[in-house]
Write a protein that holds these residues in place. Structure first.
Motif, mmCIF file in Angstrom:
data_model
loop_
_atom_site.group_PDB
_atom_site.id
_atom_site.type_symbol
_atom_site.label_atom_id
_atom_site.label_comp_id
_atom_site.label_asym_id
_atom_site.label_seq_id
_atom_site.Cartn_x
_atom_site.Cartn_y
_atom_site.Cartn_z
ATOM 1 N N GLU A 36 27.744 36.797 -58.966
ATOM 2 C CA GLU A 36 28.876 36.639 -59.870
ATOM 3 C C GLU A 36 28.471 36.764 -61.331
ATOM 4 N N GLY A 37 27.246 36.373 -61.658
ATOM 5 C CA GLY A 37 26.788 36.488 -63.035
ATOM 6 C C GLY A 37 26.695 37.934 -63.481
ATOM 7 N N ILE A 38 26.108 38.771 -62.630
ATOM 8 C CA ILE A 38 26.021 40.193 -62.952
ATOM 9 C C ILE A 38 27.410 40.796 -63.085
ATOM 10 N N ALA A 39 28.314 40.402 -62.201
ATOM 11 C CA ALA A 39 29.669 40.961 -62.225
ATOM 12 C C ALA A 39 30.375 40.668 -63.540
ATOM 13 N N GLU A 40 30.104 39.510 -64.131
ATOM 14 C CA GLU A 40 30.780 39.116 -65.374
ATOM 15 C C GLU A 40 30.197 39.794 -66.605
ATOM 16 N N ALA A 41 28.980 40.328 -66.512
ATOM 17 C CA ALA A 41 28.284 40.880 -67.674
ATOM 18 C C ALA A 41 28.528 42.375 -67.817
ATOM 19 N N ASP A 42 28.403 42.869 -69.046
ATOM 20 C CA ASP A 42 28.484 44.313 -69.268
ATOM 21 C C ASP A 42 27.111 44.953 -69.399
ATOM 22 N N THR A 43 26.064 44.117 -69.550
ATOM 23 C CA THR A 43 24.710 44.618 -69.760
ATOM 24 C C THR A 43 23.755 43.899 -68.809
ATOM 25 N N LEU A 44 22.885 44.659 -68.159
ATOM 26 C CA LEU A 44 21.902 44.114 -67.232
ATOM 27 C C LEU A 44 20.503 44.481 -67.723
ATOM 28 N N LEU A 45 19.658 43.457 -67.881
ATOM 29 C CA LEU A 45 18.273 43.676 -68.280
ATOM 30 C C LEU A 45 17.374 43.425 -67.080
ATOM 31 N N LEU A 46 16.631 44.443 -66.685
ATOM 32 C CA LEU A 46 15.727 44.360 -65.549
ATOM 33 C C LEU A 46 14.370 43.863 -66.028
ATOM 34 N N THR A 47 13.964 42.683 -65.584
ATOM 35 C CA THR A 47 12.644 42.187 -65.967
ATOM 36 C C THR A 47 11.585 42.973 -65.198
ATOM 37 N N VAL A 48 10.590 43.482 -65.925
ATOM 38 C CA VAL A 48 9.608 44.374 -65.316
ATOM 39 C C VAL A 48 8.219 43.729 -65.323
ATOM 40 N N PRO A 49 7.418 44.031 -64.298
ATOM 41 C CA PRO A 49 6.051 43.500 -64.218
ATOM 42 C C PRO A 49 5.101 44.358 -65.044
ATOM 43 N N ASN A 50 5.071 44.138 -66.345
ATOM 44 C CA ASN A 50 4.429 45.111 -67.238
ATOM 45 C C ASN A 50 2.937 45.301 -66.953
ATOM 46 N N GLN A 51 2.267 44.294 -66.362
ATOM 47 C CA GLN A 51 0.830 44.439 -66.114
ATOM 48 C C GLN A 51 0.506 45.426 -64.989
ATOM 49 N N LEU A 52 1.541 45.908 -64.303
ATOM 50 C CA LEU A 52 1.324 46.943 -63.285
ATOM 51 C C LEU A 52 1.307 48.345 -63.882
ATOM 52 N N GLY A 53 1.473 48.451 -65.194
ATOM 53 C CA GLY A 53 1.304 49.730 -65.855
ATOM 54 C C GLY A 53 2.604 50.468 -66.137
ATOM 55 N N VAL A 54 2.543 51.363 -67.097
ATOM 56 C CA VAL A 54 3.731 52.084 -67.542
ATOM 57 C C VAL A 54 4.318 52.937 -66.419
ATOM 58 N N ALA A 55 3.492 53.668 -65.716
ATOM 59 C CA ALA A 55 4.002 54.586 -64.687
ATOM 60 C C ALA A 55 4.749 53.828 -63.595
ATOM 61 N N TYR A 56 4.170 52.704 -63.143
ATOM 62 C CA TYR A 56 4.851 51.972 -62.080
ATOM 63 C C TYR A 56 6.147 51.343 -62.589
ATOM 64 N N ASN A 57 6.137 50.807 -63.795
ATOM 65 C CA ASN A 57 7.355 50.201 -64.319
ATOM 66 C C ASN A 57 8.448 51.234 -64.560
ATOM 67 N N ALA A 58 8.067 52.437 -64.975
ATOM 68 C CA ALA A 58 9.053 53.510 -65.074
ATOM 69 C C ALA A 58 9.645 53.820 -63.692
ATOM 70 N N HIS A 59 8.799 53.786 -62.672
ATOM 71 C CA HIS A 59 9.271 53.984 -61.293
ATOM 72 C C HIS A 59 10.269 52.900 -60.902
ATOM 73 N N VAL A 60 9.991 51.641 -61.253
ATOM 74 C CA VAL A 60 10.901 50.524 -60.947
ATOM 75 C C VAL A 60 12.265 50.767 -61.578
ATOM 76 N N ILE A 61 12.271 51.164 -62.841
ATOM 77 C CA ILE A 61 13.523 51.412 -63.547
ATOM 78 C C ILE A 61 14.265 52.597 -62.924
ATOM 79 N N GLU A 62 13.539 53.675 -62.651
ATOM 80 C CA GLU A 62 14.165 54.857 -62.071
ATOM 81 C C GLU A 62 14.779 54.564 -60.708
ATOM 82 N N ALA A 63 14.110 53.739 -59.908
ATOM 83 C CA ALA A 63 14.624 53.422 -58.573
ATOM 84 C C ALA A 63 15.972 52.716 -58.660
ATOM 85 N N ILE A 64 16.122 51.820 -59.637
ATOM 86 C CA ILE A 64 17.405 51.134 -59.802
ATOM 87 C C ILE A 64 18.469 52.110 -60.285
ATOM 88 N N LEU A 65 18.134 52.923 -61.271
ATOM 89 C CA LEU A 65 19.109 53.869 -61.815
ATOM 90 C C LEU A 65 19.544 54.896 -60.772
#
Length: 340
Positions: free
Chosen positions: A301-330
């Motif tokens: 319900e929280g996500i449904a009420e919001a207009d903006t979603l921020l995906l928390t990323v595991p930055n210590q896994l590196g740029v390439a993997y975090n870009a993959h995480v973001i792309e998978a959601i999109l």
């Protein structure tokens, strides 16, 4: 439709297991991830600010660098602890970074979170007034900051200045028009969300809030957002507010994802205490195959009420993997929920 960005805490550790082993790594990889996220079609690059820790601390050099290397993506914080800030100096830094970015800053500010040290703001030279708390001080700094961003003149000019002055009282420079409307308050309670609405700030609601009713996290968060929107309406502001929520969401689309996040260990809310006195509820994480993930997120319900979603990323896994995480959601999740 939702605005979708990432939120990085900027952790680093001098360890062979970490892909981010120094403060320099954390900063440079943050810039690289923002560039990659923009190329993938994400809408925002947000960064956590935390003092006395191996994380990102001083936000404005990073925000300016990201602004100079990107052209479209929103650039923000979630959040800057205002107990530590000189609001006038901060207004100058923010104005400069926003001008470099072409008006793309979305600054999240707040009273702050549990600290690495005891009363760390004292080391920065700030002490609450008599009878006031550190939270009061943070809100006071925020109100001064907002006044500075409004661009009103307040300082008496020198009659014999080094350089010619415009007429009247002087404002802080550089001034970035419109930045005042792109300030967000990170609210941990329903009351501070209402306070933020009255002051005309957007709302950031993270994966942690005061446990005020004992209900599931997402239900309490949705109630907080509705209280905020009602207070905004009653304040008769002339623009529509924005509301963001943060979530740890991982679409399991390959063996790496399943190895990192497929154990289902954080699929329930948890309750604890912050500052040794405040009962808080921590929202669950989501990790599943895309079809299952879509069905789980429909019920949040929280996500449904919001207009903006921020995906928390595991930055210590590196740029390439975090870009993959973001792309998978999109690519695999957002379209199924009507966010794209």
């Amino acid at each position: 439709m939702k605005t979708i960005g990432f939120l990085s805490f900027g952790h680093w550790a001098p360890s062979p297991q970490s892909g981010t082993r120094s403060a320099g790594d954390a900063l440079l990889q943050s810039i690289d991830l923002a560039v990659a996220a923009e190329e993938l079609g994400a809408d925002g690059a947000y960064f956590r600010v935390h003092h006395f820790a191996r994380q990102l601390a001083s936000p404005f050099p990073l925000l300016a660098a990201v602004g100079a290397k990107t052209s479209r993506i929103e650039i923000g914080t979630a959040v800057i602890d205002m107990r530590y800030e000189n609001p006038l100096y901060m207004a100058e830094d923010a104005g400069a970074a926003d001008l470099i970015a072409g008006g793309r800053l979305q600054l999240g500010i707040s009273r702050g979170s549990p600290e690495q040290v005891i009363d760390g703001w004292r080391y920065f030279g700030y002490v609450p007034e008599d009878g006031k708390t550190d939270a009061d001080m943070g809100r006071q700094h925020a109100e001064i900051f907002l006044r500075m961003l409004a661009g009103e003149g307040f300082a008496e000019p020198n009659p014999r200045p080094m350089f010619p002055n415009p007429p009247g009282l002087l404002r802080l420079e550089p001034y970035s028009e419109g930045l005042r409307e792109r300030i967000w308050w990170g609210a941990g309670s329903d009351a501070t969300a209402v306070w933020a609405a009255k002051l005309g700030m957007n709302l950031q609601s993270s994966t942690l809030k005061n446990d005020e009713t004992g209900e599931p996290f997402h239900v309490q968060q949705a109630r907080q957002i509705r209280a905020y929107r009602q207070a905004w309406k009653e304040a008769d502001h002339t623009r529509e507010p924005r509301v963001s929520v943060s979530r740890s969401i991982f679409a399991l689309v390959d063996d790496r994802d399943r190895a990192y996040f497929g154990n289902g260990s954080k699929e329930q809310d948890s309750v604890g205490f912050i500052d040794d006195m405040t009962r808080a509820i921590f929202g669950r994480s989501y990790a599943a195959e895309p079809d299952a993930l879509i069905e789980q997120l429909r019920k949040d319900e929280g996500i449904a009420e919001a207009d903006t979603l921020l995906l928390t990323v595991p930055n210590q896994l590196g740029v390439a993997y975090n870009a993959h995480v973001i792309e998978a959601i999109l690519k695999h999740v957002a379209p199924g929920l009507g966010w794209r």
